[in-house]
Write a protein that holds these residues in place. Structure first.
Motif, PDB file in Angstrom:
ATOM      1  N   ARG A   1       0.820  -1.207   0.000  1.00  0.00           N
ATOM      2  CA  ARG A   1       0.000   0.000   0.000  1.00  0.00           C
ATOM      3  C   ARG A   1       0.860   1.266   0.000  1.00  0.00           C
ATOM      4  NH1 ARG A   1      -5.476  -1.117   1.266  1.00  0.00           N
ATOM      5  NH2 ARG A   1      -5.801   0.921   2.184  1.00  0.00           N
TER       6      ARG A   1
ATOM      7  N   TYR B   1       0.439   2.137  -5.105  1.00  0.00           N
ATOM      8  CA  TYR B   1      -0.928   1.722  -4.801  1.00  0.00           C
ATOM      9  C   TYR B   1      -1.852   2.934  -4.789  1.00  0.00           C
ATOM     10  CZ  TYR B   1      -4.915   0.178  -2.023  1.00  0.00           C
ATOM     11  OH  TYR B   1      -6.182  -0.095  -1.573  1.00  0.00           O
ATOM     12  N   TRP B   2      -1.455   3.964  -4.055  1.00  0.00           N
ATOM     13  CA  TRP B   2      -2.302   5.143  -3.943  1.00  0.00           C
ATOM     14  C   TRP B   2      -2.369   5.905  -5.260  1.00  0.00           C
ATOM     15  CZ3 TRP B   2      -5.752   4.812  -0.531  1.00  0.00           C
ATOM     16  CH2 TRP B   2      -5.518   4.109   0.654  1.00  0.00           C
TER      17      TRP B   2
ATOM     18  N   ARG C   1      -5.015   4.025  -7.160  1.00  0.00           N
ATOM     19  CA  ARG C   1      -6.342   4.383  -6.642  1.00  0.00           C
ATOM     20  C   ARG C   1      -6.736   5.791  -7.074  1.00  0.00           C
ATOM     21  NH1 ARG C   1      -8.442   1.489  -1.748  1.00  0.00           N
ATOM     22  NH2 ARG C   1     -10.011   3.111  -1.860  1.00  0.00           N
ATOM     23  N   ALA C   2      -5.788   6.734  -7.059  1.00  0.00           N
ATOM     24  CA  ALA C   2      -6.075   8.112  -7.486  1.00  0.00           C
ATOM     25  C   ALA C   2      -6.420   8.149  -8.973  1.00  0.00           C
ATOM     26  CB  ALA C   2      -4.888   9.015  -7.180  1.00  0.00           C
TER      27      ALA C   2
ATOM     28  N   ARG D   1     -11.821   2.030   2.300  1.00  0.00           N
ATOM     29  CA  ARG D   1     -10.420   1.972   2.699  1.00  0.00           C
ATOM     30  C   ARG D   1      -9.688   0.817   2.032  1.00  0.00           C
ATOM     31  NH1 ARG D   1      -7.401  -0.172   6.979  1.00  0.00           N
ATOM     32  NH2 ARG D   1      -5.702   1.176   7.574  1.00  0.00           N
TER      33      ARG D   1
END
Length: 177
Positions: free
Chosen positions: A31, A35-36, A39-40, A159
């Protein structure tokens, strides 16, 4: 110092590889920044899709609205606002319940990949049929768009996805075995 016999008795096991999940790869495990970023990227894409979908829904409704008398427009607009508010909340609740169910029974990495393959393999004829139904649904398109916005917003703001939980559990089981 260990004897040669004791070192031969215990075989060395290869570490269990981290399973790759659709759209997340193996970034779900740590994560980190990738990963972020993924997701973004998904969030920005879905925000653009939702904005375009709402624009199309309102345009279709506007075309329907222009064909009815002025008194009926006021009633129709009021009904659309109320129906859209209800549909937005309904979409949110439906997705949250689905997410909660997915977290209670998360899929294994293989089940996640199979679901992605099944999703990608759907017949394109259904899309054409869907386009024809959209034209018939013009009077209720704003409420439908609100439902989709509520559902996707709830999906984007979790989450952790059930596929990540399932992969984490699967990985723990493989390491324990």
């Amino acid at each position: 110092m260990a004897s040669r016999a004791s070192s031969e008795a215990r075989p060395v096991e290869a570490p269990v590889p981290i399973p790759s999940l659709p759209k997340l790869g193996t970034t779900w495990y740590r994560r980190g920044a990738l990963y972020w970023l993924s997701r973004a990227r998904t969030t920005v894409f879905l925000l653009l899709v939702m904005a375009f979908f709402c624009f199309i829904a309102l345009s279709l409704y506007q075309g329907f609205r222009d064909e009815i008398p002025p008194t009926a427009r006021t009633v129709s607009d009021s009904v659309q606002v109320a129906a859209s508010a209800v549909a937005l909340v309904w979409g949110w609740i439906k997705q949250r319940r689905s997410h909660r169910e997915g977290m209670l029974h998360p899929p294994t990495p293989e089940q996640t990949r199979a679901a992605k393959r099944a999703h990608n393999g759907r017949a394109p004829g259904r899309v054409a049929l869907g386009r024809a139904l959209v034209l018939l649904a013009a009077p209720v398109m704003p409420a439908f768009a609100a439902y989709i916005v509520g559902w996707l917003t709830a999906w984007m703001t979790v989450r952790e996805y059930p596929s990540e939980v399932g992969a984490r559990r699967w990985l723990e089981e493989q390491r324990a075995a």
